[in-house]
Each structure stands twice: as structure tokens, then as C-alpha cells.
Write an enzyme that holds these catalytic residues in place. Structure first.
Site, PDB file in Angstrom:
ATOM      1  N   ARG A 128       0.831  -1.216   0.000  1.00  0.00           N
ATOM      2  CA  ARG A 128       0.000   0.000   0.000  1.00  0.00           C
ATOM      3  C   ARG A 128       0.862   1.261   0.000  1.00  0.00           C
ATOM      4  O   ARG A 128       0.466   2.281   0.542  1.00  0.00           O
ATOM      5  CB  ARG A 128      -0.972   0.021   1.191  1.00  0.00           C
ATOM      6  CG  ARG A 128      -1.864  -1.196   1.323  1.00  0.00           C
ATOM      7  CD  ARG A 128      -2.797  -1.364   0.132  1.00  0.00           C
ATOM      8  NE  ARG A 128      -3.617  -2.551   0.334  1.00  0.00           N
ATOM      9  CZ  ARG A 128      -3.292  -3.757  -0.103  1.00  0.00           C
ATOM     10  NH1 ARG A 128      -2.162  -3.934  -0.770  1.00  0.00           N
ATOM     11  NH2 ARG A 128      -4.071  -4.789   0.112  1.00  0.00           N
ATOM     12  N   SER A 153     -11.420  -1.703   3.394  1.00  0.00           N
ATOM     13  CA  SER A 153     -10.507  -2.047   4.486  1.00  0.00           C
ATOM     14  C   SER A 153      -9.874  -0.775   5.039  1.00  0.00           C
ATOM     15  O   SER A 153      -9.178  -0.065   4.319  1.00  0.00           O
ATOM     16  CB  SER A 153      -9.420  -3.003   3.990  1.00  0.00           C
ATOM     17  OG  SER A 153      -9.984  -4.231   3.579  1.00  0.00           O
ATOM     18  N   GLU A 204      -5.092   2.320   6.537  1.00  0.00           N
ATOM     19  CA  GLU A 204      -4.782   2.299   5.113  1.00  0.00           C
ATOM     20  C   GLU A 204      -5.396   3.522   4.435  1.00  0.00           C
ATOM     21  O   GLU A 204      -4.897   4.009   3.439  1.00  0.00           O
ATOM     22  CB  GLU A 204      -5.336   1.014   4.495  1.00  0.00           C
ATOM     23  CG  GLU A 204      -5.178   0.891   3.008  1.00  0.00           C
ATOM     24  CD  GLU A 204      -5.747  -0.399   2.465  1.00  0.00           C
ATOM     25  OE1 GLU A 204      -6.152  -0.419   1.295  1.00  0.00           O
ATOM     26  OE2 GLU A 204      -5.780  -1.410   3.199  1.00  0.00           O
TER      27      GLU A 204
END
Length: 338
Positions: free
Chosen positions: A164, A238, A334
Site C-alpha cells: 500500500r 478495508s 490504510e
């Protein structure tokens, strides 16, 4: 090109949070973006580039200019014996691109089906799911340098992709605006089936050797069963990244929690599902203020209705503290928090 003042970003973030920006500009072509970069002044700054707003949590109004790409197009540009190269506009919906790949026989994106957002953001965020990441298929990224309006072409290796992460989120943050991404897709279909419950779902449907379309449909089914619809309950998918721990730390925890799920990274590192730890802390399905944790997937924080960004941040912080206290492991969002 669209240009608005005091613009409401409610429809540009999947958490469904109302916040305004001083100016909002949507460009349709590279030429428009180049001209825009030359015309921007200090009064237009700071700048923020957004895609579909599926990885964004707004906690306040943005006193600056928001830029959004509406550059479209999915075009095969080259091929070799083993690969097909496809150039995609940064404003294309990511899942529309994946659907096109499956239809055209361009392989490698199937496990990334139904991830929300747009193609430009995929190259910035290095999106991933079910054992696959965007970096696995990105060949090069085209962008405009905001300070000069200069066109640049950046190879995959230069982006320094990680979990990420990319240079676009660190050293290059604010320096470039992505206009196109070229992907290198496989001509041969080699499905990735070992992550999560893909195999179990395939077996439940009586499928031993899935076609690309069957694999895509199974991924979509799994995601829809686990993740809430943002149109019904605001969320950004998420919310947390899965932490990577030392194997020694994992071995220590595994003695306390037999059967603790994990994914081996290498001989010395293990990825531990953040959702599992959050669930073990008793957060799945719980609510704090007007923000809560989804009842089917503890990685997902949701807007129960009317939540502010700060309420979601408070929930996030509380969960992180509980996981740290119980497992001695730090977890991090995230989602990009503004």
C-alpha cells in the site's frame, strides 16, 4: 473541464461525509491538465488530487483546490509472445478496467475485482486483494509534474512499490498527477487461488479449474458478502493495513492464540490479519458514537449515519490502542485521513 467554487465533496467520498473545498476542478484531457498546472497560483493552493474517494476520510473542510481526473480510455498498445500492454486513463473506474481485462483475455487482474476507486489511484496506492497487488501488473505510469506542467513517464521500478505504498505517497507526494497507467497483462491464465477463502468458495460452487470469468465472479461474491455497500452504509473498504511482524513475535503470539491466522512473507517476517486481531478485541459489530465496525468484516469501519470524520478517527484510535494492548502490535490506517 469543470470548475466549481466552495464545492461539496459529499459525492466524492464513499464514507458519505460532508465537507467542502474552496475550489474543485475536473479535467478531461492531458492538455487541459497541463494548461491548468500553468494557470494555478498560490491562491489555489494547497492542492489535493482525488479519485473515487474510496480511500479517503474527511475530518474537515479543505481550504484549497481539489483536482479530479476524468481522463478515459482503455487501449491495447503493444503485445509480445507472453504479454499484452494496455494503456488506461486515470479517470477510468478500476473495476470497469478489470471487467474489460476478463472480456478481452488479458490476465492477471482477476483477484483485484470489485476494488472501488479509479485507475489513477491504483498506481498511487498500490491497491491489492486476495494475494495480488497493482504493482504486479503495472508497467509504467504517465503523469504531469504539477509545478511545471511537464509530461513524465515513470517505470514500475522507479515507483518503489511496497505494501500500500509508493513514491507517489512519500517523496513524490503532491509532485505528480497521474494521467495514464500502462499495465502488462498475461496472455496465459494462471489463477491465484491460495489466498483467503477463494478455493473454498470455488469448491462450494463445484468449480475445480476456474475460467477467468468464474474467478472474477467468485471474488466479487466474496467481497459483496464481506463488505458493506457504501450507498447503504458509508465506508472506505478495508480501513487498516495488515501489520508485518517478526517471526519471533508471531511464534510468541501463536503459543497464546493457537490457530492464529498468518501469511508468511519470508523466513523472518509474517503478516498477521488486522481484522482477526480487531475481532479478538471484541470490536466486530460494535459502535462508538455514530461510527462502527462492520458486523461481517472487522477491518471495515462504517458510518452508521451522520458520523463525522473525527468520530471515525476516534473509533480508529481506540481500536489501535486495544490491539496494541492485547497483542503488542501496532496497526495503522490504510485510508488517507484529511
Amino acid at each position: 473541464m469543470k470548475d466549481f467554487r466552495h464545492y461539496n465533496l459529499l459525492k466524492h467520498n464513499t464514507f458519505g461525509i460532508e465537507a467542502h473545498c474552496r475550489r474543485f476542478i475536473e479535467f478531461d484531457t492531458v492538455e487541459e491538465l497541463k494548461a491548468l498546472c500553468h494557470s494555478l497560483t498560490d491562491t489555489d493552493r494547497p492542492l489535493m488530487v482525488i479519485g473515487g474517494g474510496s480511500n479517503l476520510l474527511l475530518t474537515k473542510d479543505f481550504d484549497g483546490t481539489v483536482l479530479h481526473s476524468a481522463i478515459k480510455g482503455i487501449e491495447k498498445t503493444a503485445e509480445t509472445t507472453d504479454h499484452t500492454f494496455v494503456r488506461v486513463g486515470s479517470g477510468e473506474v478500476w473495476d470497469d478496467f478489470v471487467a474489460a481485462c476478463v472480456t478481452e483475455g488479458w490476465h492477471g487482474a482477476e483477484n483485484l475485482s470489485l476494488i472501488p476507486g479509479e485507475v489513477g489511484a491504483s498506481a498511487v496506492q498500490n491497491i491489492g486483494a486476495y494475494g495480488a497487488e497493482a504493482k504486479d501488473i503495472i508497467y509504467k505510469v504517465e503523469a504531469i509534474e504539477t509545478a511545471t506542467g511537464k509530461e513524465v513517464v515513470i517505470d514500475n521500478a522507479e515507483c518503489h512499490y511496497g505494501y500500500r505504498q509508493s513514491m507517489f505517497k512519500t517523496e513524490w507526494k503532491g509532485r505528480y498527477i497521474v494521467t495514464h497507467v500502462t499495465f502488462r497483462l498475461n496472455k496465459a491464465f494462471t489463477p491465484q487461488l491460495d489466498y483467503g477463502n477463494i478455493l473454498a468458495q470455488l469448491h462450494a460452487e463445484g468449480i475445480d479449474s476456474p475460467t477467468p470469468l468464474q474467478l472474477r465472479n467468485v471474488i466479487i461474491k466474496i467481497r459483496r458478502e464481506k463488505l458493506p455497500d457504501p450507498m447503504v452504509e458509508g465506508n472506505a473498504g478495508s480501513f487498516f493495513m495488515n501489520p508485518v511482524a517478526s517471526r519471533a513475535k508471531y511464534d510468541e503470539l501463536a503459543t497464546l492464540y493457537p490457530g492464529m491466522p498468518h501469511y508468511d512473507i519470508d523466513a523472518d517476517h509474517v503478516k498477521i490479519p488486522a481484522g482477526w486481531m480487531i475481532d479478538q478485541c471484541g470490536w466486530k459489530g460494535r459502535t462508538l458514537g455514530r461510527a462502527g465496525v462492520h458486523s461481517k468484516q472487522a477491518l471495515v469501519l462504517v458510518n452508521r449515519g451522520g458520523a463525522t470524520g473525527n468520530e471515525v478517527v476516534t473509533l480508529c484510535t481506540t481500536i489501535c490502542n486495544d490491539v496494541k494492548q492485547k497483542f503488542g502490535i501496532d496497526i495503522y490506517p490504510e485510508v488517507n485521513i484529511l
